[in-house]
Design a protein around this motif. Structure first.
Motif, PDB file in Angstrom:
ATOM      1  N   GLU A 193      51.069 -41.491  29.608  1.00 37.99           N
ATOM      2  CA  GLU A 193      50.846 -40.064  29.316  1.00 37.99           C
ATOM      3  C   GLU A 193      49.506 -39.584  29.872  1.00 37.99           C
ATOM      4  OE1 GLU A 193      52.966 -41.942  25.720  1.00 37.99           O
ATOM      5  OE2 GLU A 193      51.309 -42.456  27.045  1.00 37.99           O
ATOM      6  N   LYS A 224      44.179 -36.338  31.730  1.00 34.04           N
ATOM      7  CA  LYS A 224      42.991 -37.152  32.019  1.00 34.04           C
ATOM      8  C   LYS A 224      41.723 -36.315  31.882  1.00 34.04           C
ATOM      9  CE  LYS A 224      40.756 -40.774  34.113  1.00 34.04           C
ATOM     10  NZ  LYS A 224      39.386 -40.574  33.734  1.00 34.04           N
ATOM     11  N   TRP A 268      48.332 -39.882  32.679  1.00 29.10           N
ATOM     12  CA  TRP A 268      48.432 -39.410  34.065  1.00 29.10           C
ATOM     13  C   TRP A 268      49.223 -38.123  34.186  1.00 29.10           C
ATOM     14  CZ3 TRP A 268      44.564 -41.962  35.254  1.00 29.10           C
ATOM     15  CH2 TRP A 268      44.381 -43.284  34.844  1.00 29.10           C
ATOM     16  N   ASN A 269      49.693 -37.532  33.078  1.00 25.42           N
ATOM     17  CA  ASN A 269      50.342 -36.225  33.116  1.00 25.42           C
ATOM     18  C   ASN A 269      49.308 -35.161  33.454  1.00 25.42           C
ATOM     19  OD1 ASN A 269      52.725 -37.471  32.365  1.00 25.42           O
ATOM     20  ND2 ASN A 269      52.587 -36.870  30.212  1.00 25.42           N
ATOM     21  N   GLU A 270      49.759 -34.087  34.041  1.00 29.47           N
ATOM     22  CA  GLU A 270      48.860 -33.022  34.501  1.00 29.47           C
ATOM     23  C   GLU A 270      47.935 -32.529  33.390  1.00 29.47           C
ATOM     24  OE1 GLU A 270      49.022 -28.560  36.445  1.00 29.47           O
ATOM     25  OE2 GLU A 270      50.813 -29.806  36.485  1.00 29.47           O
ATOM     26  N   GLY A 271      46.634 -32.577  33.672  1.00 30.15           N
ATOM     27  CA  GLY A 271      45.623 -32.055  32.773  1.00 30.15           C
ATOM     28  C   GLY A 271      45.175 -33.004  31.669  1.00 30.15           C
TER      29      GLY A 271
END
Length: 105
Positions: A47, A54, A49-52
């Motif tokens: 999770e 990190k 590495w999902n957009e936004g």
């Protein structure tokens, strides 16, 4: 053994999940309140590495440093990545104590 408890935020690569758990246990038994990471991106929590996500977690970790008296860097084999280096610089700039698992050069 009730006193003013030192608050410590753990920092380091999330590839060292087992070391995070070991150091959290050790520091807790030494009477510290330990703040750690919520996800281990380099140890299977995809999770991250999902957009936004990190960027949010990196910012959140700085807030965790704000809450602490100092940080404890989990630098297995001397490894300190760019995110951890940023956290060390942030902690230093805000007058936090900085301790390391392994000696630094």
């Amino acid at each position: 053994m009730t006193d003013k408890y030192k608050v410590v935020t753990l920092c380091g690569s999330t590839r060292f999940k087992n070391e995070f758990i070991e150091q959290q246990k050790r520091l807790t038994l030494e009477g510290c309140i330990v703040i750690s990471v919520g996800l281990f991106g380099h140890s299977g929590d995809d999770e991250v590495w999902n957009e936004g996500v990190k960027a949010m977690l990196d910012d959140m970790h700085k807030r965790k440093i704000d809450m602490a008296d100092g940080i404890f860097v989990i630098n297995v084999g001397g490894y300190i990545g760019s995110s951890t280096r940023s956290e060390i610089e942030y902690a230093a700039a805000h007058g936090k104590t900085i301790e390391y698992l392994e000696p630094i050069e």
